[in-house]
Write an enzyme that holds these catalytic residues in place. Sequence first.
Site, mmCIF file in Angstrom:
data_model
loop_
_atom_site.group_PDB
_atom_site.id
_atom_site.type_symbol
_atom_site.label_atom_id
_atom_site.label_comp_id
_atom_site.label_asym_id
_atom_site.label_seq_id
_atom_site.Cartn_x
_atom_site.Cartn_y
_atom_site.Cartn_z
ATOM 1 N N ALA A 1 -10.884 1.761 -5.332
ATOM 2 C CA ALA A 1 -12.289 1.389 -5.135
ATOM 3 C C ALA A 1 -12.389 -0.093 -4.795
ATOM 4 C CB ALA A 1 -13.092 1.699 -6.394
ATOM 5 N N SER B 1 0.857 -1.192 0.000
ATOM 6 C CA SER B 1 0.000 0.000 0.000
ATOM 7 C C SER B 1 0.887 1.234 0.000
ATOM 8 C CB SER B 1 -0.883 0.008 1.250
ATOM 9 O OG SER B 1 -1.467 1.285 1.463
ATOM 10 N N TYR C 1 -2.412 -1.109 10.278
ATOM 11 C CA TYR C 1 -2.439 -1.371 8.845
ATOM 12 C C TYR C 1 -1.185 -0.814 8.175
ATOM 13 C CZ TYR C 1 -3.837 -1.332 3.936
ATOM 14 O OH TYR C 1 -3.881 -1.530 2.575
ATOM 15 N N LYS D 1 2.144 -2.788 6.222
ATOM 16 C CA LYS D 1 2.567 -2.559 4.842
ATOM 17 C C LYS D 1 4.025 -2.105 4.765
ATOM 18 C CE LYS D 1 -1.307 -3.886 3.197
ATOM 19 N NZ LYS D 1 -1.403 -5.202 2.524
#
Length: 276
Positions: A215, A170, A181, A185
């Site tokens: 999305a 990410s 999170y 990453k």
Amino acid sequence: MGIKSKIMHLVSFLLHGESKPIYAQVSYLSPGNRLAGKKIIITGGGRGLGFAMAKKFAAEGAEVLIAGRNEQTLKDSAAMIGCRYLKLDVSTPSEFEPFIEKSEKILGGANVLVNNAGISLHERTFFDVTPETFDKQIDTNLKGAFFLTQVFIAHLKNRNTKGNVLFVSSETGDTMDFRPYGFTKAAVNSMVQGLAYLFRKEGIRINAVAPGITASDMTGIKAGGNLNAGEYAAGRFYLPEEVAEIAAFLVSDSSGCVSGQIITCNNAQTINARWK
């Protein structure tokens, strides 16, 4: 294989309240046969980016197996793509050895693993992080990806087979974060480089794609909805198909000299420019 551009006109959004729609112009390579001979396992392949990658890889001639926790989602997605599926909870390492064995039987061997499964619990503040939310994200995004890759590479080596592992990182791996999170990453990015160096002489390539906000169900952004993101360099959020295009290159033989690279897909949004 010829290269053709395809302009996507189905994605429009309003910018700063203006009534005039702005269209996302997305170019794709025309599907060919560049992934023929690739036997690919994709975790989290039932929806979102995993689904888009599975669809793209299959269109390029690969044999694909998608994995995830929801069997009905997998079954429906596999039917749409024309691929195979198996249930897998990537937070449970005890499942990995039998999963890889079953996958290899179904595919007749496997030579590509895509570690796509991941979760973000979107903690609003530093104080909203709990030991439970911390462990859940570490177990799925980092621990699960590490040990599944360990089992997969062991099988490659046992079969004396060259292979390819692609991680989905990410853009948060490039920046500071206060949430688990982002920590996972950043650690994935380190792992990609470490494993690539470790296996550099054994014909096993390790890379990652690091999307910007895309999305998906995880982000809560719908591909056919409002993709306006004025703070982004592109002025919009991204489509999973855009990232899948980069992923297809990284698992293809066209990128045979590329290993240990994290390709950030966000129009240079997270570049640490000194004149910001």
